[in-house]
Design a protein around this motif. Structure first.
Motif, PDB file in Angstrom:
ATOM      1  N   ASP A   1       3.833   1.901  -1.463  1.00 14.42           N
ATOM      2  CA  ASP A   1       4.122   2.208  -2.816  1.00 14.42           C
ATOM      3  C   ASP A   1       3.340   2.650  -3.588  1.00 14.42           C
ATOM      4  O   ASP A   1       3.220   3.821  -4.227  1.00 14.42           O
ATOM      5  N   LEU A   2       2.033   2.172  -3.460  1.00 14.77           N
ATOM      6  CA  LEU A   2       0.822   2.558  -4.470  1.00 14.77           C
ATOM      7  C   LEU A   2       0.341   4.353  -3.918  1.00 14.77           C
ATOM      8  O   LEU A   2       0.282   5.223  -4.801  1.00 14.77           O
ATOM      9  N   ILE A   3       0.762   4.537  -2.405  1.00 16.98           N
ATOM     10  CA  ILE A   3      -0.161   5.332  -1.930  1.00 16.98           C
ATOM     11  C   ILE A   3       0.917   7.077  -2.205  1.00 16.98           C
ATOM     12  O   ILE A   3       1.221   7.812  -2.697  1.00 16.98           O
ATOM     13  N   GLU A   4       2.378   6.421  -2.449  1.00 15.19           N
ATOM     14  CA  GLU A   4       3.828   7.292  -2.975  1.00 15.19           C
ATOM     15  C   GLU A   4       2.859   7.649  -4.126  1.00 15.19           C
ATOM     16  O   GLU A   4       3.143   8.296  -4.819  1.00 15.19           O
ATOM     17  N   ASP A   5       3.037   6.428  -4.987  1.00 18.23           N
ATOM     18  CA  ASP A   5       2.776   6.723  -6.424  1.00 18.23           C
ATOM     19  C   ASP A   5       1.551   8.041  -6.329  1.00 18.23           C
ATOM     20  O   ASP A   5       1.384   8.730  -8.133  1.00 18.23           O
ATOM     21  N   LEU A   6       0.421   7.660  -5.788  1.00 17.49           N
ATOM     22  CA  LEU A   6      -0.633   8.632  -6.183  1.00 17.49           C
ATOM     23  C   LEU A   6      -0.626   9.930  -6.156  1.00 17.49           C
ATOM     24  O   LEU A   6      -1.139  11.550  -6.386  1.00 17.49           O
TER      25      LEU A   6
ATOM     26  N   PRO B   1       1.159  -1.329   0.259  1.00 14.85           N
ATOM     27  CA  PRO B   1      -0.087  -0.195  -0.275  1.00 14.85           C
ATOM     28  C   PRO B   1       0.842   1.123  -0.204  1.00 14.85           C
ATOM     29  O   PRO B   1       0.714   2.357  -0.850  1.00 14.85           O
TER      30      PRO B   1
END
Length: 240
Positions: free
Chosen positions: A3-8, A1
């Motif tokens: 990593d996904l939050i950082e990309d968003l 999660p």
């Protein structure tokens, strides 16, 4: 999660995110006195012209036994060293008990390419304790100097080599830089060092370590040149 939050957040734009203040104060900043003093020791020795080296903490009992001519590494008890269960090679079987052995290895390797070596290491030795699983880690300081005192040039192809008194001058500069008074030097004997060229360093009656010129048999064991090699082994914890 995460990593996904950082990309968003990156795609959305960090500058578009609202600023949120911390809910608590930062903890007070505390200095590390021991580390600061170690760094001061390094700075003072570099100012004296020495270079710092960092050597392996792993060695072989036979290499350390060579520091004392005639010593038998097999005569030591099994618990004399911290032994590795999975050593990286057969030359790195145990944790070192003396810092000097690995520093002499470095000096010998560098003397193949240059005439003068002036090095030091701040490191730890590992002394097993019969009543504990982990060893005592004792901080030590080792200095090694050898080679011509002055650079060779066409006007002076030969000259005196570094000796005990050059090393003693470095130790005195270190003590002065640390504002340590009450130092005294007493004649001493030790198998690693040449008789008549060895001294104990005492500060206010407390022994800090040894300094002297390496015994010829020890020089030969490390394939060092047939000339004076001066070394000091100091208890860094006691010094600081």
């Amino acid at each position: 999660p995460a990593d996904l939050i950082e990309d968003l957040a990156r795609i959305y734009g960090y500058d578009n995110l609202p600023v949120t203040e911390m809910a608590d104060r930062l903890p007070p900043q505390r200095g590390n006195r021991a580390l600061e003093l170690e760094e001061q020791v390094r700075d003072l020795l570099v100012a004296c012209g020495l270079q710092e080296v960092v050597t392996y903490s792993l060695t072989h009992p036979a290499r350390e036994a060579a520091l004392e001519p005639g010593a038998d590494p097999d005569a030591l008890p099994d618990d004399a060293y911290i032994t590795l269960a999975n050593p990286i090679n057969q030359d790195r079987l145990v944790m070192r008990r003396r810092l000097l052995a690995t520093v002499l290895e470095t000096a010998a390797a560098n003397l193949r390419f240059r005439d003068r070596v002036e090095i030091f290491e701040v490191g730890r030795v590992f002394l097993p304790q019969p009543d504990r699983q982990l060893p005592d880690e004792i901080p030590q300081l080792v200095l090694v100097v050898t080679g011509p005192r002055d650079d060779r040039h066409w006007l002076a192809a030969e000259g005196p080599d570094l000796d005990f008194y050059d090393l003693k001058g470095v130790v005195e500069a270190l003590l002065g830089g640390l504002h340590i008074g009450g130092a005294a030097y007493e004649a001493a004997e030790h198998p690693t060092y040449q008789p008549g060229r060895t001294a104990r360093l005492l500060v206010d009656g407390v022994e800090i370590g040894l300094l002297g010129e390496i015994h010829p048999q020890v020089r030969a064991a490390w394939d060092l040149p047939d000339r004076r090699v001066a070394a000091a082994e100091l208890d860094l914890g006691a010094l600081l």
